[in-house]
Write an enzyme that holds these catalytic residues in place. Structure first.
Site, mmCIF file in Angstrom:
data_model
loop_
_atom_site.group_PDB
_atom_site.id
_atom_site.type_symbol
_atom_site.label_atom_id
_atom_site.label_comp_id
_atom_site.label_asym_id
_atom_site.label_seq_id
_atom_site.Cartn_x
_atom_site.Cartn_y
_atom_site.Cartn_z
ATOM 1 N N ASP A 1 42.529 42.076 41.652
ATOM 2 C CA ASP A 1 43.245 42.328 40.407
ATOM 3 C C ASP A 1 43.582 40.978 39.776
ATOM 4 O O ASP A 1 43.699 39.968 40.476
ATOM 5 C CB ASP A 1 44.514 43.128 40.722
ATOM 6 N N ASP B 1 48.357 44.400 43.541
ATOM 7 C CA ASP B 1 49.802 44.412 43.727
ATOM 8 C C ASP B 1 50.511 45.537 42.990
ATOM 9 O O ASP B 1 51.655 45.860 43.296
ATOM 10 C CB ASP B 1 50.415 43.076 43.275
ATOM 11 N N ASP C 1 46.955 49.672 41.009
ATOM 12 C CA ASP C 1 45.955 49.207 41.979
ATOM 13 C C ASP C 1 45.862 50.124 43.195
ATOM 14 O O ASP C 1 44.903 50.016 43.972
ATOM 15 C CB ASP C 1 46.303 47.791 42.466
#
Length: 752
Positions: A450, A645, A649
Site C-alpha cells: 500500500d 495498514d 487493506d
C-alpha cells in the site's frame, strides 16, 4: 488475535474438556464461547460450585500447559459424549433423554488469566536448571566411576555404584515423562533412551549406559535452555504491562485504579519515569517517550498535545495528562502479548509434519531393532547376549542401533529454530503469528505494498483549499471537516487536524455513509454533500464540466467536495518514508518484484513510484480492485506478501499468501488479517523479517540435514553391527547438541 484463531485454539482444548466432563457425574454439559472467553457448565442438581470451578480451572491450565510444552493434545471424544457447534460456540454434552436439558442449570466462569498460563509455561521452560543439575550429577558420577575402574582405586563394586548414580540421575526426568505415557500406549524418545540404558546395564556396558544418559540429559537441558532463553528475550513485554493507572476526576483529584477498570474516555496522569498504563491521547503537557519495548527502536520520540502513546512505553521526562482511547484488553501491548502467545502455539507446517510421526516412528524403530536382533542371532549365528573377541553380541548391536535410530535431533530441528526466530523478531519490532508465517515469508517472490502509511509516512498535511467558484473555501472546509470527523482514514485525520487548527465548527451530519472505494456522503440542512475522489465528478452529471477543472500537481493528493451549487477540493501532501527506497532496492537485488497498490490518482502514484524505484505502480484502485490484483498474481503462481495498514487493506491482506501489517497505526482490521506485524511502522522491518525468515529456513535445513544424515549413516552402519555403543551415543547426542546450539545462533543475528 482474530476470532478465527481464538476459535481454532479453543477447539484444540475440546478433547481434554470432554474427558473432564466424562469423569464428573455432576456435570451434564459444557459450552465454550471463544469470542467472549467464557465457559458455561450445566448440572441437574445442586453442586459444590467453587470446587467445580477450581477443578475446571486447573484442567484448562493443564491442557494449556500441555499445548505450550508439547504442541499437541489428545484426539477424539470419550464414549457417551457428543459435540455440537452453535455458531461460534462449542457445546459438549452427555447423551441423555430429550427432556433432561430443560432442567439443566447453567453457570458461567471466565477463562483462566493469561498470566497463570504463562506462569506454568515459564516454570516448565526454566526446568533447564534442574535438568542441568541432573546432567551434572550424571556426568561427575559417571566420570568418577570410569576413572576408578581405569586406575583400580577403591573396592571393585564402587565404580558400579557410581555408574548407577549416574544412570538414575541422567534418566530421572525421562523416566518421569515415560511413566505417564506408557499406560496410554505412547512411546517416544524418552522410552528409547531408558530402554537402551537398561539394556546396556544388562549386558555389562555400565559405562556406555551412563554416557548415553549424561549426553541425553545434557541435550535435554540445552533444549530447555533454548526455550528459556527465547522466553527471556520477550519477557520484558509481559513485565511491561502496568497494573494500575493514575486517574483524574473532573476536579483534578488523583486516584489509583486497577488497569482493567479504566474505561475509554477517562482522564489519566502519567508522571516522568512511569510507564503509560494504557493507549491514550495526550491532551496536556509534552514529553518524550521510549517506545523500544514495542518497536525495538531505542531513540526517544517527542510527544505533545494530540500525540498518541501506547501502553507499556516509558514516559521519559514530562508529566502529561491523557484521554484513554481504548480498554486495557485492546491496548497495543496486549495485542503484542496475544500475538506472541498465539505464535508459540501455532506451528510451522514442517514442524507439524515431524510431530505426526513421533509414536509411529518409535514403534517402527523398536520393530526394526527386534527383527535385527533375531537376524544377527539366528541368521548369522552371533552370540545373543555375550560379547566375544572380535564381535559384539546381537543384543549389544541392537542397543547401538536403537540409539542411532532415535530421532532426538530431528524432532528438535524445526521448533528450536522457529522459537528462536520468533524471539529475535519480538526483540526487534517484528511479530510473527506462528512458525507458519516464518516459513511462508521465506517463499515469497512478489511484495505488494500500500502507498499511504506504508511506503509514505501517512502523515498527510493539507496544503491548500480551493472552491469553484473561488471565495467559498471556508464552506468547502466546513463540509469536509464535518464529514471526515466520522472517519479514521489518514486523509480524514489530516483534514480534521487542519480544521481544528483553523477553528472550524462541526456541522450536524445525518445519514452518514461510506461510498465503497470512492468517498463518503452525508445530509446537511440544505442537501446532500459528497466527499471523495475526482471520479465522483467524472462519472456524474458534471462530467463535461469536470474535464475543464485544473489537475492537481502530481505530488499532491486531492479530495473533492460536492454540495448543491458548490464544488471544491482540498490538496494534501504526503512524505515518502526515508527507508522505502533502500528497502525496495534490497528486495530487487534479491529477485523480489515489488508492486505499489493505491487508490490515489495516476499522477501522484507514479510520482511516488519514480522516486522510490518500485517495479510496478497500480493506481486508482478500490479495495476490490486490490483483491483482484492479488488474486491475479496468485493465479500466475506468485506467492505474494501484502504490506498494508488501513481498513481498506484488510481484504487484500486476507487474499495474500503472507499478510503483513504496519503495527503502530495499522487498523484493527489489518492487524486481525496479518501474519506478520511490523512495529513502529518501519518498512525496513519488512526486509529484516524477510532476511530472518531466510536465515531461519537455512538453519532448519542445516539442522534437518545433520540430523537425517547422522541417523541414516549410523543406522545403515549399525545394521551391519559395526557401531560401538559409545560411538553411537556420541554421534546421536552430539547431533542433538549441535541442533540446539545452531538454532540459538538466530538470537544473536544483527538487523540489516
Amino acid at each position: 488475535m482474530s476470532n478465527e484463531v481464538h476459535k481454532n485454539h479453543e477447539e484444540s482444548w475440546v478433547p481434554g474438556l470432554a474427558k473432564f466432563i466424562a469423569q464428573r457425574a455432576d456435570i451434564e454439559a459444557l459450552m465454550i464461547d471463544p469470542e467472549k472467553k467464557i465457559i458455561s457448565f450445566a448440572s441437574l442438581g445442586e453442586i459444590n460450585e467453587d470446587e467445580l470451578k477450581k477443578c475446571l480451572h486447573e484442567t484448562i491450565l493443564a491442557i494449556e500447559e500441555k499445548i505450550a510444552r508439547e504442541g499437541k493434545v489428545e484426539e477424539g471424544l470419550p464414549m457417551g459424549l457428543q459435540m455440537k457447534k452453535l455458531g461460534v460456540k462449542i457445546l459438549l454434552e452427555k447423551e441423555t433423554c430429550i427432556t433432561a436439558p430443560i432442567f439443566w442449570k447453567w453457570r458461567d466462569m471466565p477463562w483462566p488469566e493469561v498470566e497463570e498460563v504463562e506462569r506454568l509455561a515459564k516454570t516448565h521452560e526454566e526446568d533447564w536448571r534442574l535438568l542441568a543439575l541432573y546432567a551434572g550429577i550424571c556426568g561427575i558420577s559417571g566420570l568418577a566411576g570410569y576413572v576408578m575402574s581405569l586406575v583400580g582405586i577403591g573396592p571393585n563394586w564402587l565404580p558400579y555404584v557410581l555408574y548407577l548414580v549416574a544412570i538414575v540421575a541422567g534418566g530421572w526426568d525421562a523416566a518421569k515423562a515415560m511413566v505417564h505415557k506408557i499406560p496410554k500406549g505412547e512411546l517416544d524418545i524418552n522410552f528409547l533412551m531408558i530402554a537402551v540404558a537398561v539394556g546396556a546395564v544388562a549386558i555389562g556396558a555400565w559405562r556406555e549406559g551412563a554416557l548415553l544418559l549424561f549426553l541425553f540429559s545434557l541435550s535435554g537441558a540445552l533444549e530447555h535452555f533454548a526455550l528459556y532463553r527465547t522466553r527471556r528475550a520477550i519477557d520484558s513485554l509481559f513485565q511491561m504491562a502496568p497494573e494500575v493507572a493514575l486517574t483524574l476526576d473532573e476536579k483534578g483529584n488523583e486516584q489509583e485504579m486497577p488497569i482493567d477498570k479504566v474505561k475509554k474516555g477517562m482522564r489519566i496522569l502519567v508522571k516522568p519515569g512511569e510507564l503509560f498504563p494504557i493507549d491514550a491521547e495526550i491532551v496536556k503537557g509534552t514529553t518524550a517517550v521510549d517506545e523500544s519495548t514495542l518497536t525495538g527502536e531505542s531513540y526517544p520520540i517527542n510527544k505533545g498535545i494530540g500525540g498518541i502513546v501506547s501502553s507499556g512505553t516509558m514516559n521519559l521526562w514530562g508529566a502529561v495528562e491523557c484521554i484513554v482511547m481504548r480498554p486495557a484488553r485492546e491496548s497495543s501491548l496486549q495485542k503484542i502479548i496475544n500475538l506472541i502467545q498465539e505464535a508459540q502455539h501455532l506451528k510451522a507446517p514442517s514442524q507439524r509434519f515431524t510431530d505426526r510421526f513421533g509414536t509411529p516412528y518409535t514403534y517402527g524403530v523398536l520393530s526394526l531393532v527386534t527383527v535385527m536382533f533375531f537376524v544377527w542371532w539366528l541368521g548369522f549365528g552371533v552370540s545373543p547376549f555375550v560379547n566375544v573377541e572380535g564381535s559384539y553380541s546381537a543384543f549389544y548391536r541392537a542397543m547401538a542401533l536403537l540409539v542411532v535410530a532415535s530421532p532426538c535431533a530431528l524432532v528438535l530441528s524445526i521448533p528450536s529454530a522457529i522459537l528462536a526466530a520468533i524471539a529475535w523478531g519480538a526483540m526487534h519490532g517484528i511479530l510473527f503469528r506462528g512458525g507458519a508465517a516464518i516459513e511462508k515469508l521465506s517463499e515469497i517472490d512478489l511484495v505488494a505494498l500500500d502507498k499511504t502509511g506504508t511506503l509514505t509516512t501517512g502523515d498527510l498535511m493539507v496544503e491548500k483549499v480551493e472552491s469553484f467558484p473561488s471565495g467559498r473555501e471556508k464552506e468547502i472546509l466546513e463540509m469536509a471537516y464535518s464529514l471526515e470527523r466520522k472517519s479514521t482514514h489518514p486523509i480524514a485525520e489530516a483534514i480534521v487536524a487542519y480544521g481544528r487548527a483553523h477553528g472550524i465548527e462541526e456541522k450536524e451530519v445525518e445519514n452518514f455513509k461510506s461510498i465503497t472505494g470512492s468517498g463518503v456522503q452525508g445530509d446537511f440542512e440544505q442537501g446532500i454533500c459528497v466527499l471523495g475522489r475526482r471520479s465522483l465528478l467524472e462519472l456524474g452529471p458534471l462530467a463535461e464540466w469536470a474535464r475543464d477543472l485544473p489537475v492537481a500537481p502530481e505530488e499532491y493528493a486531492e479530495v473533492w467536495v460536492i454540495y448543491k451549487d458548490l464544488i471544491g477540493r482540498i490538496l494534501l501532501k504526503d512524505s515518502i518514508r526515508n527507508e522505502s527506497k533502500p528497502v525496495l532496492e534490497k528486495l530487487k537485488n534479491l529477485g523480489i518484484k515489488t508492486v505499489m497498490l493505491t487508490g490515489d490518482r495516476r499522477e501522484a502514484a507514479e510520482a511516488v513510484g519514480r522516486e522510490i524505484g518500485i517495479s510496478e505502480v497500480r493506481f486508482g484502485l478500490s479495495p476490490k480492485d486490490k483483491v483482484d490484483i492479488i488474486d491475479h498474481y496468485t493465479k500466475e503462481g506468485k506467492k505474494v506478501a501484502m504490506v498494508g495498514d488501513g481498513i481498506n487493506d484488510a481484504p487484500c491482506l486476507a487474499a495474500s499468501y503472507v499478510p503483513v501489517a504496519m503495527g503502530t497505526r495499522g487498523s484493527d482490521a489489518a492487524l486481525e488479517q496479518s501474519e506478520v506485524v511490523l512495529m513502529n511502522d518501519r518498512i525496513d522491518y519488512f526486509y529484516n523479517a524477510y532476511s530472518l525468515s531466510l536465515r531461519a529456513k537455512r538453519i532448519i535445513k542445516i539442522n534437518l540435514a545433520i540430523s537425517l544424515l547422522s541417523i541414516s549413516v549410523m543406522v545403515i552402519v549399525g545394521m551391519f553391527g559395526l557401531v560401538p555403543l559409545t560411538l553411537g551415543v556420541i554421534t546421536h547426542e552430539g547431533s542433538t547438541v549441535f541442533v540446539c546450539l545452531n538454532s540459538l545462533r538466530l538470537l544473536y543475528l544483527k538487523s540489516k
